[in-house]
Design a protein around this motif. Structure first.
Motif, PDB file in Angstrom:
ATOM      1  N   ASP A 128     -17.553   0.794  75.584  1.00  0.00           N
ATOM      2  CA  ASP A 128     -16.692  -0.202  75.493  1.00  0.00           C
ATOM      3  C   ASP A 128     -16.854  -1.168  74.329  1.00  0.00           C
ATOM      4  O   ASP A 128     -16.210  -2.017  73.761  1.00  0.00           O
ATOM      5  CB  ASP A 128     -16.458  -1.249  76.712  1.00  0.00           C
ATOM      6  N   ASP A 129     -18.413  -1.550  74.271  1.00  0.00           N
ATOM      7  CA  ASP A 129     -18.950  -2.383  73.351  1.00  0.00           C
ATOM      8  C   ASP A 129     -19.267  -1.924  71.866  1.00  0.00           C
ATOM      9  O   ASP A 129     -19.586  -2.519  71.123  1.00  0.00           O
ATOM     10  CB  ASP A 129     -20.404  -3.102  73.697  1.00  0.00           C
ATOM     11  N   LEU A 130     -19.104  -0.488  71.992  1.00  0.00           N
ATOM     12  CA  LEU A 130     -19.340   0.139  70.497  1.00  0.00           C
ATOM     13  C   LEU A 130     -18.701  -0.288  69.419  1.00  0.00           C
ATOM     14  O   LEU A 130     -17.153  -0.675  69.652  1.00  0.00           O
ATOM     15  CB  LEU A 130     -19.186   1.685  70.625  1.00  0.00           C
ATOM     16  N   THR A 131     -18.913  -0.644  68.236  1.00  0.00           N
ATOM     17  CA  THR A 131     -18.389  -1.037  67.196  1.00  0.00           C
ATOM     18  C   THR A 131     -18.455  -0.005  66.185  1.00  0.00           C
ATOM     19  O   THR A 131     -19.212   0.912  66.190  1.00  0.00           O
ATOM     20  CB  THR A 131     -18.653  -2.346  66.482  1.00  0.00           C
ATOM     21  N   PHE A 132     -17.346  -0.024  65.138  1.00  0.00           N
ATOM     22  CA  PHE A 132     -17.262   1.091  64.130  1.00  0.00           C
ATOM     23  C   PHE A 132     -18.485   0.767  63.281  1.00  0.00           C
ATOM     24  O   PHE A 132     -19.324   1.711  62.884  1.00  0.00           O
ATOM     25  CB  PHE A 132     -16.187   0.787  63.252  1.00  0.00           C
ATOM     26  N   GLU A 133     -19.015  -0.426  62.960  1.00  0.00           N
ATOM     27  CA  GLU A 133     -20.429  -0.550  62.409  1.00  0.00           C
ATOM     28  C   GLU A 133     -21.556  -0.028  62.881  1.00  0.00           C
ATOM     29  O   GLU A 133     -22.138   0.475  62.088  1.00  0.00           O
ATOM     30  CB  GLU A 133     -20.451  -2.224  62.041  1.00  0.00           C
ATOM     31  N   SER A 134     -21.623  -0.306  64.182  1.00  0.00           N
ATOM     32  CA  SER A 134     -22.818   0.322  64.954  1.00  0.00           C
ATOM     33  C   SER A 134     -22.879   1.769  64.786  1.00  0.00           C
ATOM     34  O   SER A 134     -23.802   2.649  64.704  1.00  0.00           O
ATOM     35  CB  SER A 134     -22.892  -0.268  66.203  1.00  0.00           C
ATOM     36  N   PHE A 135     -21.375   2.507  65.087  1.00  0.00           N
ATOM     37  CA  PHE A 135     -21.381   3.881  64.891  1.00  0.00           C
ATOM     38  C   PHE A 135     -21.883   4.378  63.696  1.00  0.00           C
ATOM     39  O   PHE A 135     -22.539   5.620  63.534  1.00  0.00           O
ATOM     40  CB  PHE A 135     -19.896   4.496  65.457  1.00  0.00           C
ATOM     41  N   VAL A 136     -21.345   3.720  62.602  1.00  0.00           N
ATOM     42  CA  VAL A 136     -21.642   4.091  61.144  1.00  0.00           C
ATOM     43  C   VAL A 136     -23.000   4.281  60.853  1.00  0.00           C
ATOM     44  O   VAL A 136     -23.815   5.109  60.305  1.00  0.00           O
ATOM     45  CB  VAL A 136     -20.618   3.550  60.238  1.00  0.00           C
ATOM     46  N   LEU A 137     -23.677   3.038  61.247  1.00  0.00           N
ATOM     47  CA  LEU A 137     -25.054   2.755  60.977  1.00  0.00           C
ATOM     48  C   LEU A 137     -25.763   3.817  61.773  1.00  0.00           C
ATOM     49  O   LEU A 137     -27.010   4.215  61.108  1.00  0.00           O
ATOM     50  CB  LEU A 137     -25.445   1.544  61.278  1.00  0.00           C
ATOM     51  N   SER A 138     -25.412   4.177  62.892  1.00  0.00           N
ATOM     52  CA  SER A 138     -26.217   5.029  63.630  1.00  0.00           C
ATOM     53  C   SER A 138     -26.633   6.585  62.966  1.00  0.00           C
ATOM     54  O   SER A 138     -27.229   7.353  63.212  1.00  0.00           O
ATOM     55  CB  SER A 138     -25.758   5.288  65.048  1.00  0.00           C
TER      56      SER A 138
END
Length: 263
Positions: A128-138
């Motif tokens: 629920d807390d995941l953002t597109f930014e954090s996904f891409v950076l991962s």
């Protein structure tokens, strides 16, 4: 010169050549046309898998469309079929749009792929807390990049060094008319079945949505609204995606119209 992209890259027996087998597992035979379609998840593949299933006489139409989800390997070609195919085609997609589609579909809806992603990260995130930014950076970590077929590199799915036709999802009408003309394939739109797209939403471009969490985006979608793919990107994320998916950008620019890239 070898026909296949990965066959000569390993001295292992071909059944043990993981790259070749991965590409074979994502290929489908169109029997009536002696043709091979390489399917890439998030590149209109539900539409194309449905169309192949109907053309091969296994289902009547979209009414039985859920059949495709348990039959990805049903039309996998034999080595002989792959060698003898007269026509080979693949559908590519702008890497920026493909990643946005993954997040807005799989992660916002918390489908199984999102839960598996969480496991790869040792459950150190809440979906629920995941953002597109954090996904891409991962995705800068190779184990995460390669952990799911919906966001691994498109170039990994290519079975052949050369295809008869390379289509783009951004200009899919050309694919439909060409496939009808060349191999008498009727393309059947699977979007009413899968509901994976964002076509029916009011797309929002009013601010930066890269750091809006998946739960809040899900609330927007319940209201009939959705961030546009472009609104998910910052200059930093654009550069990360260009670097991580460099091979896919090279492939797209060589085989499709570079003007159809989101950035």
């Amino acid at each position: 010169m070898s026909l296949f992209k990965y066959s000569s890259g390993s001295q292992l027996s071909l059944p043990k050549n993981d790259q070749h087998q991965f590409a074979m597992q994502h290929a489908m035979t169109l029997f009536h046309a002696n043709a091979i379609y390489s399917f890439i998840p998030k590149n209109g593949c539900s539409t194309m898998r449905l169309s192949v299933a109907v053309a091969n006489g296994c289902i009547d139409g979209i009414e039985q469309g859920h059949w495709i989800h348990n039959n990805n390997g049903t039309f996998m070609p034999s080595l002989a079929e792959a060698v003898r195919a007269n026509y080979k085609f693949v559908v590519l997609r702008c890497p920026f749009r493909r990643l946005a589609s993954v997040f807005l579909d799989k992660f916002v809806a918390k489908e199984i792929n999102a839960w598996m992603y969480r496991d790869v990260l040792n459950r150190n995130i809440e979906l629920d807390d995941l953002t597109f930014e954090s996904f891409v950076l991962s995705l800068q970590k190779k184990d995460i990049l390669n952990s799911d077929i919906h966001w691994c590199q498109q170039s990994d799915f290519l079975l052949y060094k050369e295809y008869s036709d390379y289509f783009s999802l951004e200009n899919f009408s050309k694919a439909m008319s060409t496939l009808k003309e060349k191999i008498s394939l009727d393309v059947i739109d699977a979007r009413p079945l899968t509901m994976h797209g964002i076509d029916g939403y009011e797309l929002l471009d009013d601010k930066d949505y890269s750091q809006m969490n998946a739960f809040d985006i899900s609330i927007l979608k319940r209201q009939g609204k959705c961030p546009s793919p472009a609104s998910l990107y910052t200059p930093k994320l654009i550069e990360v995606v260009k670097r991580v998916y460099a091979k896919d950008f090279t492939l797209y620019k060589k085989r499709c119209d570079a003007r159809d890239l989101l950035f």
